[in-house]
Design an enzyme around this catalytic site. Structure first.
Site, PDB file in Angstrom:
ATOM      1  CG  ASP A 180      -0.276   0.050   2.554  1.00 46.07           C
ATOM      2  OD1 ASP A 180      -0.913   0.526   3.521  1.00 46.07           O
ATOM      3  OD2 ASP A 180       0.897  -0.378   2.671  1.00 46.07           O
TER       4      ASP A 180
ATOM      5  CG  HIS B  50       6.730  -0.707  10.429  1.00 48.43           C
ATOM      6  ND1 HIS B  50       6.764  -1.062  11.763  1.00 48.43           N
ATOM      7  CD2 HIS B  50       6.594   0.646  10.408  1.00 48.43           C
ATOM      8  CE1 HIS B  50       6.641   0.032  12.510  1.00 48.43           C
ATOM      9  NE2 HIS B  50       6.542   1.075  11.721  1.00 48.43           N
TER      10      HIS B  50
HETATM   11  O1  RIB Z   1       1.959  -0.487  10.896  1.00 55.79           O
HETATM   12  C1  RIB Z   1       2.905  -0.313   9.874  1.00 55.79           C
HETATM   13  C2  RIB Z   1       2.328  -0.710   8.553  1.00 55.79           C
HETATM   14  O2  RIB Z   1       1.226   0.141   8.217  1.00 55.79           O
HETATM   15  C3  RIB Z   1       3.332  -0.545   7.407  1.00 55.79           C
HETATM   16  O3  RIB Z   1       3.054  -1.501   6.412  1.00 55.79           O
HETATM   17  C4  RIB Z   1       3.032   0.829   6.879  1.00 55.79           C
HETATM   18  O4  RIB Z   1       3.382   0.980   5.499  1.00 55.79           O
HETATM   19  C5  RIB Z   1       1.536   0.876   7.036  1.00 55.79           C
HETATM   20  O5  RIB Z   1       0.976   0.212   5.902  1.00 55.79           O
HETATM   21 CA    CA Z   2       2.716  -0.793   4.095  1.00 60.19          CA
END
Ligand code: RIB
Ligand code: CA
Length: 309
Positions: free
Chosen positions: A9, A241
């Site tokens: 995303d 992340h």
């Molecule tokens: O909580 C972190 C996640 O949420 C990551 O994938 C960031 O890109 C958002 O999509």
């Molecule tokens: Ca993400």
């Protein structure tokens, strides 16, 4: 080689994850599928194509779900974290190409069936596309090599509520559908991703490389780090992340996992979208995920920094 589909995303850490995956000799990125989350599915597609242009990559992009399975998508983009456009307001390129005609869900099903037991899905946005694929072709649960998801939090607080992490919160039912599907899941949650921070001083090194890709990545990461400094006073960087989910495929020894039964709270008024891991000595349900509880942060970070821009 690890045939891999990235489901994104694209937001800023997704962009870093895309670069890390595309430049890794350990992965064969078959395609990138997009979904709503940080931004709309359309914006995620444009941002993904922007990143691939900087990478001079012709990896195909397939657009997927624009809203959650059952809930109303309120269109709450993560503007404060990823900027109005999802890339720290640096999505300024004229795109060289467009998305593929095939829907992301059909691409996932086709590739998993074409190479039984080989394809790894790395989902770093909502789990909506994968849940839709599992609904359309339940047999892929036993045909995919693994689904490695960035999502959830078992032993640490959430990041959108005290309990819920963003990717689960954006579509709780999709995540629960995956956990119930019998697909082999590795959960890369905030338990480990908040230990892998991109240090601010690294950006100067990227800038000194003086390449369009390095400058772009430094600019978008700067935006992301400033957000983390506002939200987590004293923090020394931003959470990698999505890159860690990719890292867990490139080198699974970066993390250690515990088999656990994980369930998503679909009704809680206070804990909606919490990923509840059964950590009792005698759990009463079989494990349905391998949950990452520790990470070799220094070794992962060194590898990520060495191999991304
Ligand atoms: O909580 C972190 C996640 O949420 C990551 O994938 C960031 O890109 C958002 O999509
Ligand atoms: Ca993400």
């Amino acid at each position: 080689m690890n045939p891999t589909i990235l489901d994104v995303d694209t937001g800023i850490d997704d962009a870093l994850a895309i670069a890390y995956a595309v430049r890794s000799p350990a992965l064969e990125v078959l395609g990138i599928t997009t979904c709503f989350g940080n931004v709309s599915a359309e914006e995620a597609s444009c941002n993904t194509l922007t990143v691939l242009d900087y990478l001079e990559s012709d990896i195909p992009v397939y657009q997927g779900a624009g809203e959650p399975l059952f809930r109303k998508y309120l269109g709450e983009k993560a503007v404060a974290i990823h900027g109005e456009d999802g890339l720290g307001n640096r999505a300024d390129r004229i795109l060289k190409r467009g998305i593929e005609k095939q829907h992301a869900v059909d691409f996932m099903i086709e590739q998993i069936k074409r190479r039984p037991g080989e394809v790894t899905l790395v989902c770093v946005g909502t789990m909506t596309n994968l849940a839709l694929a599992l609904m359309k072709a339940p047999e892929i649960a036993g045909l995919m090599k693994r689904a490695v998801i960035m999502g959830g939090a078992v032993t640490v607080p959430g990041n959108v509520t005290p309990w819920a992490e963003a990717n689960i919160h954006n579509d709780p039912e999709a995540a629960e559908w995956l956990f119930r599907s019998s697909a082999p899941v590795t959960m890369v949650g905030l338990d480990v991703t908040m230990q892998t921070l991109l240090p601010e001083e690294e950006l100067d090194r990227w800038r000194r490389k003086n390449t369009p890709l390095a400058s772009f990545m430094a600019d978008i990461s700067e935006f992301y780090i400033q957000c983390y400094k506002r939200n987590y006073p004293g923090i020394r960087g931003c959470g990698l992340h999505d890159p860690l989910a990719v890292g867990a495929v490139i080198d699974p020894t970066f993390v250690t996992t515990v088999p656990m039964h994980v369930q998503v709270d679909l009704e809680g008024s206070l804990s909606l979208a919490r990923t509840i891991g059964d950590r009792r000595e005698q759990p009463d349900r079989r494990p349905n995920a391998d949950v990452c509880l520790t990470v070799d942060a220094d070794r992962f970070l060194a590898h990520f920094l060495e191999n991304t821009v």
